[in-house]
Motif scaffolding. Structure first.
Motif, PDB file in Angstrom:
ATOM      1  N   VAL A  72       0.843  -1.205   0.000  1.00  0.00           N
ATOM      2  CA  VAL A  72       0.000   0.000   0.000  1.00  0.00           C
ATOM      3  C   VAL A  72       0.873   1.248   0.000  1.00  0.00           C
ATOM      4  O   VAL A  72       0.638   2.194  -0.755  1.00  0.00           O
ATOM      5  N   ASP A  88       2.672   2.207  -3.346  1.00  0.00           N
ATOM      6  CA  ASP A  88       1.756   2.872  -4.279  1.00  0.00           C
ATOM      7  C   ASP A  88       1.472   4.305  -3.842  1.00  0.00           C
ATOM      8  O   ASP A  88       1.403   5.215  -4.666  1.00  0.00           O
ATOM      9  N   LEU A  89       1.291   4.506  -2.541  1.00  0.00           N
ATOM     10  CA  LEU A  89       1.026   5.842  -2.009  1.00  0.00           C
ATOM     11  C   LEU A  89       2.207   6.775  -2.272  1.00  0.00           C
ATOM     12  O   LEU A  89       2.022   7.928  -2.682  1.00  0.00           O
ATOM     13  N   GLN A  92      -6.707  14.026  -1.824  1.00  0.00           N
ATOM     14  CA  GLN A  92      -6.569  13.238  -3.051  1.00  0.00           C
ATOM     15  C   GLN A  92      -7.103  11.823  -2.840  1.00  0.00           C
ATOM     16  O   GLN A  92      -6.961  11.241  -1.753  1.00  0.00           O
ATOM     17  N   LEU A  93      -7.682  11.250  -3.892  1.00  0.00           N
ATOM     18  CA  LEU A  93      -8.255   9.910  -3.809  1.00  0.00           C
ATOM     19  C   LEU A  93      -7.198   8.873  -3.405  1.00  0.00           C
ATOM     20  O   LEU A  93      -7.468   8.015  -2.556  1.00  0.00           O
ATOM     21  N   HIS A  94      -5.996   8.962  -3.972  1.00  0.00           N
ATOM     22  CA  HIS A  94      -4.978   7.961  -3.630  1.00  0.00           C
ATOM     23  C   HIS A  94      -4.618   8.008  -2.146  1.00  0.00           C
ATOM     24  O   HIS A  94      -4.365   6.972  -1.534  1.00  0.00           O
ATOM     25  N   ARG A 117      -6.711   9.128   0.377  1.00  0.00           N
ATOM     26  CA  ARG A 117      -7.874   8.660   1.156  1.00  0.00           C
ATOM     27  C   ARG A 117      -8.023   7.146   1.090  1.00  0.00           C
ATOM     28  O   ARG A 117      -8.323   6.502   2.099  1.00  0.00           O
ATOM     29  N   GLU A 118      -7.788   6.568  -0.086  1.00  0.00           N
ATOM     30  CA  GLU A 118      -7.875   5.112  -0.216  1.00  0.00           C
ATOM     31  C   GLU A 118      -6.766   4.431   0.578  1.00  0.00           C
ATOM     32  O   GLU A 118      -7.000   3.400   1.224  1.00  0.00           O
ATOM     33  N   ALA A 119      -5.567   4.992   0.551  1.00  0.00           N
ATOM     34  CA  ALA A 119      -4.448   4.408   1.304  1.00  0.00           C
ATOM     35  C   ALA A 119      -4.712   4.450   2.802  1.00  0.00           C
ATOM     36  O   ALA A 119      -4.444   3.473   3.511  1.00  0.00           O
ATOM     37  N   GLU A 165      -7.514   4.332   4.322  1.00  0.00           N
ATOM     38  CA  GLU A 165      -8.488   3.285   4.637  1.00  0.00           C
ATOM     39  C   GLU A 165      -7.816   1.909   4.677  1.00  0.00           C
ATOM     40  O   GLU A 165      -8.022   1.132   5.606  1.00  0.00           O
ATOM     41  N   LYS A 166      -6.971   1.624   3.692  1.00  0.00           N
ATOM     42  CA  LYS A 166      -6.279   0.333   3.650  1.00  0.00           C
ATOM     43  C   LYS A 166      -5.294   0.198   4.810  1.00  0.00           C
ATOM     44  O   LYS A 166      -5.152  -0.886   5.393  1.00  0.00           O
ATOM     45  N   SER A 219      -5.486   1.445   7.759  1.00  0.00           N
ATOM     46  CA  SER A 219      -6.150   1.242   9.049  1.00  0.00           C
ATOM     47  C   SER A 219      -6.365  -0.243   9.335  1.00  0.00           C
ATOM     48  O   SER A 219      -6.441  -0.650  10.495  1.00  0.00           O
TER      49      SER A 219
END
Length: 96
Positions: free
Chosen positions: A22, A25-26, A69-71, A73-75, A77-78, A80
């Motif tokens: 994760v 990618d972030l 940024q979406l990337h 916010r998604e990171a 979540e992952k 956590s």
């Protein structure tokens, strides 16, 4: 005024590989965000399952934009799901 961030992550022992996937990618996506001077993460020597994000931004506005940024916010979540507690995030206003 330039801003730095250091954030400490306590990673679940059995989730280190997922965490690193994760985070890689972030890092790649975040380095393209407006105002990003540097963005990285690594394991802390002598502290098992502890990682630290080290970032530098041109301004607080750039950091705030990055966090929307979406990337990012998604990171978050992952991450956590693979950390044992919330990240300890520190924002620093640099003197120079």
């Amino acid at each position: 005024m330039m801003i730095a961030v250091y954030a400490i992550a306590q990673v679940k022992a059995d989730k280190k590989n997922e965490f690193e996937t994760v985070v890689k990618d972030l890092i790649k996506a975040s380095k393209s965000d407006k105002g990003c001077i540097s963005y990285n993460c690594g394991s802390v020597q002598g502290q098992e399952n502890t990682y630290t994000f080290i970032e530098q931004w041109q301004s607080m506005e750039d950091l705030q934009s990055h966090m929307k940024q979406l990337h990012f916010r998604e990171a978050v979540e992952k991450l956590s799901a693979v950390t044992s507690q919330a990240l300890d995030v520190n924002v620093v206003t640099l003197m120079d």
